[in-house]
Design an enzyme around this catalytic site. Structure first.
Site, PDB file in Angstrom:
ATOM      1  N   GLY A  18       0.819  -1.204   0.000  1.00 34.38           N
ATOM      2  CA  GLY A  18       0.000   0.000   0.000  1.00 34.38           C
ATOM      3  C   GLY A  18       0.852   1.251   0.000  1.00 34.38           C
ATOM      4  N   MET A  22       1.424   9.641   3.409  1.00 28.24           N
ATOM      5  CA  MET A  22       2.467   9.690   4.429  1.00 28.24           C
ATOM      6  C   MET A  22       3.555   8.657   4.228  1.00 28.24           C
ATOM      7  SD  MET A  22       0.314  10.379   7.906  1.00 28.24           S
ATOM      8  CE  MET A  22       1.807  10.339   8.904  1.00 28.24           C
ATOM      9  N   GLY A  23       3.377   7.699   3.353  1.00 33.19           N
ATOM     10  CA  GLY A  23       4.424   6.703   3.183  1.00 33.19           C
ATOM     11  C   GLY A  23       3.937   5.446   2.510  1.00 33.19           C
ATOM     12  N   LYS A  40       4.637   0.077   8.288  1.00 39.13           N
ATOM     13  CA  LYS A  40       4.342   1.361   7.653  1.00 39.13           C
ATOM     14  C   LYS A  40       5.558   2.261   7.812  1.00 39.13           C
ATOM     15  CE  LYS A  40       0.833   5.031   7.671  1.00 39.13           C
ATOM     16  NZ  LYS A  40      -0.451   5.454   8.273  1.00 39.13           N
ATOM     17  N   ASP A 141     -10.455  10.944  10.401  1.00 43.49           N
ATOM     18  CA  ASP A 141     -10.254  10.656   8.976  1.00 43.49           C
ATOM     19  C   ASP A 141     -10.880   9.301   8.643  1.00 43.49           C
ATOM     20  OD1 ASP A 141      -9.467  11.136   6.372  1.00 43.49           O
ATOM     21  OD2 ASP A 141      -7.459  10.310   6.642  1.00 43.49           O
TER      22      ASP A 141
END
Length: 770
Positions: A18, A22-23, A40, A141
């Site tokens: 994924g 942000m990364g 992540k 979010d």
């Protein structure tokens, strides 16, 4: 990060699964524990990036780690580790087997999901939000991409990158001041858009947007640009979902529209209220006729075109905050509208079992299904029962899933009611031997087991196992599952010899068909090991549990919950063998492993800590045991409440520890307080209440107050005799306590008479056992 492929010498990066703002998220292997995880990594930004922007992103990332690691709930992604390697921040999480809801919609070509799926997801996410909000955390979010549905149907919230802790108000202004977009346009609440302070009701609005899209295939404001979407959320009422999809239940439309109220105070008060509303609606639906599931509400009169609901696109609106400039819409729904039939065929039915009319056929026009057992040359042709329509089958599957959700929430009695209703309908429509009917009866048995009715559960499991063996075969996994639960129910009923025979037979079949290391085989061996302890064979129990623990550690990893459950049984068997030092070490390792894998406040972690205290007491380390119980009482009170039975159990351990340290006045006061609480919460004759009354008597005896102690001992013995019977081991132990107390009072003749009565009852009991 990708070049090194190994983070801190432990996490081996395998493939990117994924990417986001942000990364990247990698599938990785934890070399220390031998398990697959998700890692992540925050993207490294070059010198051309605004340094303040980069600092905020790093702060957000660190914040996500801190927030997520503090959450321990089945509906929230578990965080294992966090750190920095070569200047790159990383977060290690559980690797989820499933798809996020954005991917689910894409897989479904943006068509809406079945109503039963929408409601199930709604209830699970609401329950997870109720927990996170209780911890003072607002996600801010929530969107389909941040909700993952696992292969077993569990929904999990992830990505707390911009979550706000209730105790940290200043973080919001620091982030918004940098120009970072705080949320995703399709799912932002009006107060977020206006730059106002948000609370938990903002998450409820976002959930309403998610449910709207799942139910209709489109977001509530499916417009061309971010500005129009933002203004739509702020100023325009959404189109009622049933204008997109007329067959949606009225209660679901009302719930979604309530969530999408512009003013926070007009939405449900909190997520717990939302869970209650969903559960009540599902329960009401489960008691309605199945035919209702096939119907739908009429299209609302005076339906306006979609264009009339779209506010005109604008370049700028001074009422919107500056940080929204340049925002894009992100993923945009592309569905053309709902299709007439559910996307994945017939829910819960095997096509090989029965034919179901296609979407172009109605239940009235579907033809008969041939009976496979009929004689084709017979002159007599019986009219077979009509095949139920797809909508009826779907309605039953939805109700079945609703009951499973009730069980996941621990509401076993309600779940059982729904399963019984569904089983009756499935038997009438599909037949008593149909796999779906048997699945419902299996779940009925499971709820009976969970509500303290093992004898009734045994009857259901036995029936399901017998029919599955005839229909599916003796070695079919579903047949073996029912037989294994039969053995479990026998154990619950105090029939360990029969349970042992059943476990042994199931284990042989599982090893033959699945292999020795299959998780289901290991689960059966685990249960067999536990049952060996019930048979009074602690050495065999210990040996088998140790073998299963080693196999599970090899197959699943040393910190997998199943591995830790078996290691817990290893520790218990060691205690039964009197090997308390080894048991203590094992319980401590299990407690540490559970704290890492499940969280420090998980009930299983608390259970291992409790057993650690027992071991310390057995080893004469009373001061250490007292400290364990003091900490445990505080933690259980914080998590479960001061009157929860497990909190009270920890207080019992605390009182016993005080006595072992010779602090009998304190032990007496603690036992009296605890007994009064247990009597109020559990009842005067509950076994735990009687244990506390006995501790009062013990303390009184040590303080030399034997007449008072005798009164308490006799009260306990009388209650146990009334509830358990005169020859129950606990009753006999209480009578022995009474006799000992009489001896201390110099009343030897009375004591001798009580001892004789106990001896006679034990002889009868032994003779009956032979």
């Amino acid at each position: 990060m990708a070049e090194s492929r190994l983070i801190q010498g432990r996490y081996q990066l395998l493939e990117v699964i994924g990417r986001g703002g942000m990364g990247e998220v990698w599938r990785a292997r934890d070399e220390s524990l031998g398990r697959q995880v998700a890692v992540k990594c925050l993207k490294a930004h070059g010198p051309h990036h605004d340094q303040s922007f980069t600092r905020v992103l790093r702060e957000r990332f660190r914040r996500e780690a801190r927030v997520a690691a503090a959450l321990q709930h089945r509906g929230v992604t578990v965080v294992h580790d966090f750190g920095e390697s070569e200047g790159v921040l990383f977060l290690v999480m559980e690797l989820l087997q499933g798809r996020n809801l954005s991917q689910v919609l894409e897989d479904n070509k943006q068509h809406p999901l079945p109503v039963s799926d929408v409601v199930d997801i709604a209830e699970q996410v609401a329950d997870a939000l109720a927990y996170t909000h209780q911890q003072g955390i607002v996600h801010r979010d929530l969107k389909p991409a941040n909700i993952v549905r696992l292969t077993d149907g569990t929904a999990k919230i992830c990505d707390f990158g911009i979550a706000r802790l209730g105790a940290d108000i200043g973080f919001t202004s620091r982030l918004t001041g940098t120009g970072v977009a705080m949320g995703t346009p399709h799912y932002m609440s009006p107060e977020q858009i206006g730059g106002d302070e948000v609370d938990q009701r903002s998450d409820l609005y976002s959930l309403g947007c998610v449910l709207y899209e799942l139910a209709t295939g489109v977001p509530p404001f499916d417009l061309e640009d971010a500005w129009s979407i933002l203004i739509g959320h702020r100023d325009t009422p959404p189109r009622p979902p049933r204008e997109h999809r007329p067959e949606l239940p009225g209660y679901l439309e009302r719930l979604i529209l309530d969530l999408l109220a512009k003013a926070p105070e007009e939405r449900p008060r909190d997520a717990r209220e939302l869970v209650d509303r969903i559960s009540a609606a599902r329960f009401a639906a489960s008691t309605a006729t199945v035919a209702e599931g096939a119907g739908g509400s009429a299209v609302l009169a005076g339906r306006e075109s979609e264009v009339s609901h779209r506010p005109p696109a604008v370049d700028r609106d001074p009422r919107l905050p500056s940080w929204t400039r340049g925002m894009t819409t992100g993923h945009k729904a592309a569905g053309a509208g709902p299709r007439d039939t559910p996307p994945h065929g017939v829910a819960g039915l095997s096509a090989a079992w029965t034919a179901v009319p296609s979407s172009s056929e109605s239940s009235e026009s579907s033809g008969p299904v041939p009976d496979p057992d009929s004689d084709p040359d017979s002159d007599v042709v019986e009219e077979p029962a009509p095949v139920p329509s797809r909508s009826v089958v779907d309605a039953l599957a939805g109700r079945h899933n609703a009951a499973l959700s009730l069980g996941r929430l621990g509401r076993w009695a309600e779940a059982g009611e729904v399963h019984r209703a569904v089983a009756a309908e499935r038997e009438r429509l599909l037949g008593a031997d149909h796999p779906d009917t048997l699945a419902s009866r299996y779940e009925i048995a499971f709820t009976l087991s969970r509500t303290g009715r093992p004898d009734d559960a045994l009857r259901e499991y036995t029936h399901v196992a017998r029919v599955r063996e005839r229909v599916l075969g003796a070695d079919h996994p579903d047949t073996l599952a029912a037989r294994q639960e039969t053995a479990y129910a026998l154990g619950q009923m105090g029939r360990p010899f029969e349970a042992h025979q059943e476990y042994t037979a199931v284990l042989a079949a599982r090893e033959r068909t699945m292999g020795a290391d299959h998780p289901d085989t290991l689960r059966c061996r685990h249960n067999l090991a536990f049952n060996l302890g019930r048979l009074g064979r602690p050495e065999d129990s210990y040996r088998m549990a140790a073998e299963v623990a080693a196999a599970r550690a090899r197959v699943l990893g040393p910190d997998h919950p199943d591995t830790l459950v078996t290691r817990y049984e290893v520790a218990y068997a060691l205690g039964q063998l009197g090997r308390w030092s080894e048991a203590l070490r094992c319980y401590q390792e299990v407690a540490d492993g559970r704290a890492r894998a499940l969280g420090p406040d998980h009930p299983d972690t608390f259970a291992a800590r409790h057993e650690t205290g027992i071991c310390l007491g057995r080893l004469g380390r009373g001061a250490e045991a007292l400290k364990v119980y003091e900490d445990l009482v505080g933690d259980r009170s914080r998590v479960h409440g001061a009157t929860h039975p497990e909190t009270l159990r920890a207080r019992h351990g605390l009182g016993v520890s005080l006595g072992r340290l010779g602090r009998w006045e304190e032990a007496l006061a603690e036992s009296r307080d605890l007994c009064a609480l247990r009597e109020r919460v559990l009842g005067a004759d509950h076994p735990d209440t009687l244990v506390s009354r006995r501790e009062i008597a013990v303390a009184l005896g040590w303080l030399g107050r034997w007449p008072d102690a005798l009164t308490e001992y006799r009260a306990v013995a009388a209650a146990r005799e009334r509830v358990l019977g005169a020859d129950h081991p606990d009753t006999l132990a209480s009578r022995n306590d009474e006799a000992h107390c009489l001896e201390q009072l110099g009343r030897g003749a009375e004591a001798g008479e009580v001892y004789r009565r106990v001896a006679v009852l034990r002889q009868r009991q032994a003779a009956g056992g032979h």
